[in-house]
Design a protein around this motif. Structure first.
Motif, PDB file in Angstrom:
ATOM      1  N   THR A 175       5.413   7.457   1.443  1.00 26.93           N
ATOM      2  CA  THR A 175       5.533   6.225   0.672  1.00 26.93           C
ATOM      3  C   THR A 175       4.324   6.131  -0.258  1.00 26.93           C
ATOM      4  OG1 THR A 175       5.830   3.824   0.738  1.00 26.93           O
ATOM      5  CG2 THR A 175       4.500   4.794   2.503  1.00 26.93           C
ATOM      6  N   ARG A 179      14.010   2.606   3.752  1.00 27.98           N
ATOM      7  CA  ARG A 179      13.735   1.238   3.305  1.00 27.98           C
ATOM      8  C   ARG A 179      12.293   1.183   2.820  1.00 27.98           C
ATOM      9  NH1 ARG A 179      14.825  -1.846   7.891  1.00 27.98           N
ATOM     10  NH2 ARG A 179      12.740  -1.448   8.673  1.00 27.98           N
ATOM     11  N   ARG A 206       8.902 -11.099  -2.598  1.00 31.41           N
ATOM     12  CA  ARG A 206       9.410  -9.952  -1.847  1.00 31.41           C
ATOM     13  C   ARG A 206      10.477  -9.193  -2.618  1.00 31.41           C
ATOM     14  NH1 ARG A 206      11.905 -10.125   4.257  1.00 31.41           N
ATOM     15  NH2 ARG A 206      12.209  -7.887   4.415  1.00 31.41           N
ATOM     16  N   ARG A 240      12.824  -5.460  -2.042  1.00 30.60           N
ATOM     17  CA  ARG A 240      13.107  -4.368  -1.114  1.00 30.60           C
ATOM     18  C   ARG A 240      14.280  -3.547  -1.594  1.00 30.60           C
ATOM     19  NH1 ARG A 240      15.815  -7.539   4.026  1.00 30.60           N
ATOM     20  NH2 ARG A 240      17.566  -8.345   2.853  1.00 30.60           N
ATOM     21  N   ASP A 251       1.761  -7.041   1.174  1.00 30.54           N
ATOM     22  CA  ASP A 251       2.365  -6.479   2.373  1.00 30.54           C
ATOM     23  C   ASP A 251       3.235  -5.319   1.906  1.00 30.54           C
ATOM     24  OD1 ASP A 251       1.223  -8.602   3.731  1.00 30.54           O
ATOM     25  OD2 ASP A 251       3.106  -9.726   3.917  1.00 30.54           O
ATOM     26  N   TRP A 252       3.123  -4.181   2.584  1.00 29.47           N
ATOM     27  CA  TRP A 252       3.805  -2.945   2.164  1.00 29.47           C
ATOM     28  C   TRP A 252       4.384  -2.277   3.396  1.00 29.47           C
ATOM     29  CZ3 TRP A 252       0.233   1.762   0.953  1.00 29.47           C
ATOM     30  CH2 TRP A 252       0.977   2.869   0.539  1.00 29.47           C
ATOM     31  N   SER A 253       5.681  -2.003   3.385  1.00 26.85           N
ATOM     32  CA  SER A 253       6.279  -1.328   4.531  1.00 26.85           C
ATOM     33  C   SER A 253       7.284  -0.284   4.068  1.00 26.85           C
ATOM     34  CB  SER A 253       6.938  -2.328   5.484  1.00 26.85           C
ATOM     35  OG  SER A 253       8.063  -2.917   4.898  1.00 26.85           O
ATOM     36  N   PHE A 289      10.231   2.746   5.902  1.00 31.08           N
ATOM     37  CA  PHE A 289      10.999   3.118   7.091  1.00 31.08           C
ATOM     38  C   PHE A 289      11.912   4.274   6.718  1.00 31.08           C
ATOM     39  CE2 PHE A 289      14.878   2.839   9.537  1.00 31.08           C
ATOM     40  CZ  PHE A 289      14.530   2.373  10.798  1.00 31.08           C
ATOM     41  N   ARG A 329       7.876   4.869  10.474  1.00 33.76           N
ATOM     42  CA  ARG A 329       7.676   3.567   9.830  1.00 33.76           C
ATOM     43  C   ARG A 329       6.200   3.281   9.637  1.00 33.76           C
ATOM     44  NH1 ARG A 329      10.643  -0.497  12.667  1.00 33.76           N
ATOM     45  NH2 ARG A 329      11.813   1.127  13.635  1.00 33.76           N
ATOM     46  N   ASP A 375       3.959  -0.390   8.533  1.00 32.17           N
ATOM     47  CA  ASP A 375       3.957  -1.814   8.168  1.00 32.17           C
ATOM     48  C   ASP A 375       2.525  -2.239   7.971  1.00 32.17           C
ATOM     49  OD1 ASP A 375       6.823  -2.573   8.448  1.00 32.17           O
ATOM     50  OD2 ASP A 375       6.485  -1.943  10.515  1.00 32.17           O
ATOM     51  N   ASP A 386       0.005  -5.218   6.426  1.00 34.56           N
ATOM     52  CA  ASP A 386      -0.055  -6.609   5.983  1.00 34.56           C
ATOM     53  C   ASP A 386      -1.423  -6.902   5.380  1.00 34.56           C
ATOM     54  OD1 ASP A 386       2.521  -7.153   6.899  1.00 34.56           O
ATOM     55  OD2 ASP A 386       1.797  -7.649   8.901  1.00 34.56           O
TER      56      ASP A 386
END
Length: 150
Positions: free
Chosen positions: A63, A90, A101, A103, A125-127, A129, A141, A143, A145
């Motif tokens: 990512t 994701r 947000r 996504r 915040d970056w996530s 998956f 994954r 996550d 914050d």
């Protein structure tokens, strides 16, 4: 004879220096080199996180986070490792307070995203998956914050 030896020594020294320079420049690629430019022009590389499946530690993708100074937007993508099958992927990006947000998710072969959020002078915040399905407990994954505050 003395000049010939001196010339040979200088030539050998220059050859050694040139070889060392080539080896130094041929080192491992930086994380930014792998970024596919999916966010568009004006977005500069900020960070990258490799994604590995927890059960067998196989690499499934990376990512990337980028930032555009001129408009204040961050962008994130998940680039998938080439695979004969599609994977559920994701990527989510928002401001640290959860607002703004964006996504992208679904079954992809190459990458998920890009997603954008305006985050000038604030944290994000970056996530990301990557798994077989959207609720795969053995998925790769990350996550994060309240990171990359600026």
């Amino acid at each position: 004879m003395r000049r010939a030896r001196r010339g040979a020594v200088i030539t050998a020294a220059l050859t050694t220096l040139a070889s060392a320079a080539l080896l130094a420049s041929a080192g491992p690629a930086s994380a930014a080199d792998g970024y596919n430019g999916a966010c568009g022009s004006g977005y500069a590389f900020v960070d990258a996180i490799d994604l590995y499946l927890p059960y067998d530690h196989s690499f499934v993708g990376t990512t990337y986070l980028t930032y555009n100074r001129s408009n204040g937007y961050n962008c994130a993508v998940v680039q998938l490792e080439p695979s004969p099958t599609v994977r559920w992927s994701r990527v989510v990006l928002s401001r640290g307070d959860g607002s703004g947000r964006d996504r992208d998710m679904g079954y992809y072969r190459s990458y998920a995203g890009p997603v954008y959020t305006y985050a000038r002078r604030t944290c994000i915040d970056w996530s990301a998956f990557v798994g077989e399905t959207d609720n795969d407990l053995g998925a790769a994954r990350v996550d994060l914050d309240d990171v990359r505050c600026g």
